[in-house]
Design a protein around this motif. Structure first.
Motif, PDB file in Angstrom:
ATOM      1  N   ASN A 246       7.897  41.343  10.634  1.00 20.64           N
ATOM      2  CA  ASN A 246       7.027  40.258  10.643  1.00 20.64           C
ATOM      3  C   ASN A 246       5.800  41.698  10.484  1.00 20.64           C
ATOM      4  N   ALA A 248       1.561  42.393   8.790  1.00 24.59           N
ATOM      5  CA  ALA A 248       0.279  42.777   9.861  1.00 24.59           C
ATOM      6  C   ALA A 248      -0.644  41.109  10.035  1.00 24.59           C
ATOM      7  N   ASP A 249      -0.260  40.278   9.024  1.00 23.94           N
ATOM      8  CA  ASP A 249      -0.484  38.900   9.634  1.00 23.94           C
ATOM      9  C   ASP A 249       0.269  38.278   9.984  1.00 23.94           C
ATOM     10  N   GLY A 284       2.453  42.773  13.054  1.00 21.89           N
ATOM     11  CA  GLY A 284       1.662  41.868  13.584  1.00 21.89           C
ATOM     12  C   GLY A 284       1.438  41.419  14.855  1.00 21.89           C
ATOM     13  N   GLY A 313       1.983  46.749  15.872  1.00 20.75           N
ATOM     14  CA  GLY A 313       1.453  46.219  15.854  1.00 20.75           C
ATOM     15  C   GLY A 313       1.502  44.860  17.325  1.00 20.75           C
TER      16      GLY A 313
END
Length: 360
Positions: A246, A248-249, A284, A313
């Motif tokens: 997954n 960062a965005d 993320g 994240g």
């Protein structure tokens, strides 16, 4: 049988479907120019070519309409963009619950669409029965390609979300979805758009070398209200029940990984350090997502988490009014190593874990 490895833009019904605003009538209904409707290809037949191959159409261009068609033919491509209905889609595709068979050696291979361009849309109709599951690709399908291989779409670039809405789910039941040298997903191989209300029930989602995810390989957008019931594996790379990684965005929200009463959902990875039921690595945000019953983590990883192996994240809802993420059942751990780092939510945390309750 028809076609050969030197041909491009090959379809069981049409090579190219070109839409326009022109309409005509057959006396009972109006049609838009560039419409292919209620056509089919037979099982046991093979459509061959180089690239842009589809069971119905090679490339459905902008404003083209593909509606209520079925394809059971095998598709053998030497190169890229191969789909059970369309190799390439820039228009509108509407299909009913169906079983499609697609085979290829190239990039962007999907049970329905090989590559779905920015203007392309896909809708699957059906009542979904009592559980709301609308099967887009049935158990008769075996989908194999080089990279960017998906049970429903190989590479999704569409502006609209891929999936269903409300209480309905878009489902893949293919017996196998496999990439030999790259990313593979039970629903979509790779996507820059959102995925919502989808279920992977494929028998196996497998990457020989690369990332493998029950929904998609690497998430850069939002995956919501989706479930994985199938086994996901990579012989050389990360694997995860929802996504292998997954980004960062990326947002994974209200998703679960779960086995059935008779079959465990196995997440298997070799050659990597991290493993988790939802994803192996999270850069993320993961919200309200956790494993449920009959999930097993297997392979060579040593950093293992119930939700994610490595967290860079956020796991959990950091908002003041955010809900709590509950882990009611921990996955079974059956790996080759002995000196393990294990956590109920994350194996190794380098980010934030908030409002997570481990009950299992």
């Amino acid at each position: 049988h028809f076609g050969n490895a030197a041909l491009s833009y090959v379809g069981g019904i049409a090579g190219l479907n070109i839409g326009s605003d022109t309409t005509f009538t057959d006396g009972t209904r109006n049609y838009t120019a560039g419409t292919i409707e209620k056509c089919s290809t037979m099982s046991g037949k093979t459509i061959s070519g180089n690239q842009n191959l589809g069971g119905i159409v090679g490339w459905n261009l902008t404003k083209g309409v593909i509606r209520e068609n079925t394809s059971y033919a095998n598709i053998s491509a030497a190169s890229d963009n191969v789909g059970g209905i369309a190799g390439r889609n820039s228009g509108t595709i509407q299909v009913a619950e169906d079983e499609n068979i697609s085979r290829s050696h190239g990039t962007n291979v999907g049970g329905i669409i090989g590559i779905n361009e920015k203007t392309g849309t896909l809708s699957v109709t059906g009542d979904g029965g009592t559980n709301g599951e609308i099967v887009a690709v049935g158990s008769g399908a075996r989908i194999t390609g080089y990279e960017n291989v998906g049970g429903i779409v190989g590479n999704y670039l569409g502006q609209n979300s891929l999936g269903q809405s409300g209480t309905q789910y878009l489902v893949c039941k293919a017996s196998q979805v496999r990439a030999t040298h790259g990313m593979v997903g039970g629903i979509v191989g790779t996507t820059s758009g959102n995925v919502t209300n989808t279920i992977n029930r494929a028998g196996k989602v497998t990457a020989d070398s690369g990332y493998a995810g029950g929904i998609t390989a690497v998430n850069v957008a939002k995956i919501s209200n989706s479930k994985d019931y199938g086994s996901v594996s990579s012989s050389s790379g990360y694997a995860g029940g929802i996504a292998a990684q997954n980004e960062a965005d990326g947002i994974i929200e209200n998703c679960n990984v779960q086995g059935t009463k008779t079959t465990k959902a196995e997440i298997y990875s070799l050659g990597v350090m991290d493993a988790g039921a939802i994803c192996a690595v999270n850069n993320g945000t993961i919200l309200g997502s956790a494993p449920k019953e009959n999930v097993v983590l297997k392979g060579s990883a040593v950093i293992i988490g119930g939700i994610t192996g490595l967290n860079n994240g956020t796991v959990g809802d950091s908002q003041a009014t955010g809900s709590v993420t509950k882990i009611t059942t921990m996955p079974e751990i059956n790996v080759q190593q002995t000196a393990l780092v294990v956590g109920g939510a994350v194996g190794m945390n380098q980010g934030t874990v908030v409002k997570v309750v481990a009950e299992g």
